[in-house]
Design a protein around this motif. Sequence first.
Motif, PDB file in Angstrom:
ATOM      1  N   LEU A 170      65.723  31.637  -2.309  1.00 41.62           N
ATOM      2  CA  LEU A 170      66.116  30.923  -3.516  1.00 41.62           C
ATOM      3  C   LEU A 170      66.334  29.440  -3.205  1.00 41.62           C
ATOM      4  CD1 LEU A 170      66.736  31.083  -6.492  1.00 41.62           C
ATOM      5  CD2 LEU A 170      69.048  31.875  -5.935  1.00 41.62           C
ATOM      6  N   LEU A 192      62.587  34.700 -11.086  1.00 38.34           N
ATOM      7  CA  LEU A 192      62.994  36.105 -11.072  1.00 38.34           C
ATOM      8  C   LEU A 192      61.797  37.005 -10.778  1.00 38.34           C
ATOM      9  CD1 LEU A 192      65.528  36.354 -14.030  1.00 38.34           C
ATOM     10  CD2 LEU A 192      65.976  36.976 -11.653  1.00 38.34           C
ATOM     11  N   TRP A 249      62.432  38.544  -7.354  1.00 36.05           N
ATOM     12  CA  TRP A 249      63.055  39.836  -7.651  1.00 36.05           C
ATOM     13  C   TRP A 249      62.048  40.871  -8.154  1.00 36.05           C
ATOM     14  CZ3 TRP A 249      66.240  35.754  -7.197  1.00 36.05           C
ATOM     15  CH2 TRP A 249      67.544  35.960  -6.750  1.00 36.05           C
ATOM     16  N   MET A 272      70.744  37.106  -9.635  1.00 32.40           N
ATOM     17  CA  MET A 272      70.401  35.731  -9.302  1.00 32.40           C
ATOM     18  C   MET A 272      71.562  34.784  -9.584  1.00 32.40           C
ATOM     19  SD  MET A 272      67.053  33.424 -10.254  1.00 32.40           S
ATOM     20  CE  MET A 272      67.411  33.161 -11.983  1.00 32.40           C
TER      21      MET A 272
END
Length: 227
Positions: free
Chosen positions: A163, A181, A185, A196
């Motif tokens: 991130l 995302l 993810w 997040m």
Amino acid sequence: MNKPITILLAEDEPALGQIIKESLETRNFKVLLCDNGEKALQVYQEQQPELLVLDVMMPKKDGFTLAKEIRAIDEHIPIIFLTAKSQTHDVVEGFTIGGNDYLKKPFSMEELIVRINNLLNRSNLQKTTEILTLGDFTFNFPKQTLQFKNEEIAPLTHRESHLLFHLIKNKNQVLDRTLILNKLWGNDDFFNGRSMDVFISKLRKKLSADEKIQILNVRGFGYKLIY
């Protein structure tokens, strides 16, 4: 023919484990199937697979505990959790200890295969040798370390590192929430969004030594790291 990717599958439901194993093998994956966490750790140490698919609720050693122990050995191996649990705190815990994706039962094999391929493609990013700077911070992405001047900050988790990498690469620009995302993810559902947010809060705390650095929440769009 390319050498098959080796996947360690830890699943204590025999029928489901066999279905997953056979389905993945038809896609040219080599699958090491284990029915408990202790056996899975042993097989991991002996065979060095390239990706882990771990059931959360297993005898002898649960999937979260197993993932923690493996993350202490290997910071980069992709991990997918399989579980019937759907509570937000369970999802967040899975990502916090280093999981890369989270698939709730029941699921389709096609979805699992898509997520596996997505993680394998994404893992190429980890091979970068880039060391990035942000003010007085030095971020070593391959080693997942963050230093402020000459002082090392608490080690970054796998998820925090990825991130932060994307935030720095998009410094002073909005990092689209949906895109990041999906990229990190696997999808942009509610649980992943909450996860997040937790990681953003952790990064803010670790970057707080430099008051000029901020991670702003751009409502409806995403986040912006400014310096």
